[in-house]
Design a protein around this motif. Structure first.
Motif, short mmCIF file in Angstrom:
data_model
loop_
_atom_site.label_atom_id
_atom_site.label_comp_id
_atom_site.label_asym_id
_atom_site.label_seq_id
_atom_site.Cartn_x
_atom_site.Cartn_y
_atom_site.Cartn_z
N ASP A 79 42.71 43.90 44.53
CA ASP A 79 41.91 45.01 44.01
C ASP A 79 40.62 44.46 43.40
N HIS B 257 37.09 43.87 42.25
CA HIS B 257 35.87 44.63 42.03
C HIS B 257 34.72 43.70 41.68
N HIS C 42 43.06 44.35 49.65
CA HIS C 42 42.53 45.35 48.70
C HIS C 42 41.29 44.76 48.01
N GLU D 221 40.32 52.51 50.76
CA GLU D 221 41.27 53.04 49.78
C GLU D 221 40.95 54.53 49.63
N HIS E 110 36.54 52.45 48.18
CA HIS E 110 36.95 53.84 47.93
C HIS E 110 36.23 54.81 48.87
N HIS F 221 37.09 45.65 47.11
CA HIS F 221 36.04 46.67 47.01
C HIS F 221 34.66 46.08 47.28
FE FE Z 1 41.12 49.54 44.54
#
Ligand code: FE
Ligand code: ZN
Ligand code: FE
Ligand code: ZN
Length: 267
Positions: free
Chosen positions: A228, A230, A6, A82, A39, A8
């Motif tokens: 996740d 970022h 996960h 995602e 995304h 980005h």
């Molecule tokens: Fe995410």
């Protein structure tokens, strides 16, 4: 070491750094496999800064493929995405996914009702007006529906509704809805992720909570790990702690997507 599925990129409009820096951080922290999962463009409630633009999907796919080739001797890099799950548009999203050689998709619920983005920092103060329990119940119902489409190899951050620290009033009803979501995930054969971003959010708890993780382990639902990230420094964040948590909840292995097998968790 376990894989981080996960991650980005700045193409979504709310992440920083260069994609290559995420890869280099993964190598620094000792990961042998990662997957980018930026995304996918939203087909509903399009607001700038939530997801990559439709025009950028091609660029995203190309840049991940280029990095995968360039770093092939150091690390396995998969192409994921995602995907925001919407009942009314998931067929369109499936068509978009099918146009590119994605290795996997993470199905995530960030919106309930008519477009309430409950996890958005701006909405932290609007959770109570909307109804905390309403958000929990609606998000689990959507997770169950997302799973039952069969589109998602991984279901993202199962209990994202807790992100800002709001706890449900009717804990029993919410727990039942969460169980129903886990049953749907089990039936679909999807995995869930242990998403470490929750430790960096007001709730201060990884997704999903230990009781849900234990329930998933008991059901035999496969597990993946995700930071996740970022920003590059977040790749693989808190993975040692995450492995300990997974073990304490009954998991002994995690899904390695490239090989499609469950691998023993590191000690
Ligand atoms: Fe995410
Ligand atoms: Zn994001
Ligand atoms: Fe998400
Ligand atoms: Zn996410």
């Amino acid at each position: 070491m376990i894989a981080d599925y996960h991650i980005h990129t700045p193409l979504c409009g709310h992440a920083s750094g260069e994609p290559r820096e995420y890869v280099e951080q993964a190598i620094v922290v000792g990961l042998s496999e990662i997957g980018f999962s930026d995304h996918l463009p939203l087909s509903m409630y399009q607001q700038p800064g939530y997801a990559m633009r439709r025009d950028d999907v091609e660029r995203y796919v190309g840049l991940v493929q280029d990095l995968a080739r360039e770093y092939a001797s150091d690390i396995t890099i998969l192409l994921g995405s995602e995907v925001d799950f919407f009942e009314r548009s998931f067929e369109q999203d499936a068509e978009l996914l099918a146009q590119y050689p994605f290795d996997y998709a993470i199905g995530s619920v960030h919106f309930v009702g008519d477009g309430f983005a409950y996890d958005h920092p701006d909405n932290r103060t609007h959770m109570r007006e909307y109804g905390v329990d309403t958000v929990y119940l609606a998000s689990y119902a959507l997770v169950a529906k997302a799973a039952s489409t069969g589109l998602f190899r991984i279901i993202g951050h199962l209990d994202l509704a807790k992100k800002h620290g709001h706890r449900p009033q009717d804990a029993g009803a919410v727990a039942s809805a969460a169980s129903a979501a886990l049953q749907a995930i089990k039936a679909a054969g999807s995995a869930i992720e242990l998403n470490t971003a929750g430790w960096r959010k007001p709730v201060g708890e990884a997704y999903p909570a230990p009781d849900l993780l234990a329930e998933a382990a008991a059901l035999g639902i496969p597990l993946t790990f995700g930071s996740d990230a970022h920003q590059p420094g977040e790749v693989g964040a808190d993975f040692d702690r995450a492995v300990r948590l997974a073990r304490s909840c009954g998991y002994t292995g995690a899904l390695r997507l490239s090989a499609g097998v469950i691998e023993e968790l590191p000690r």
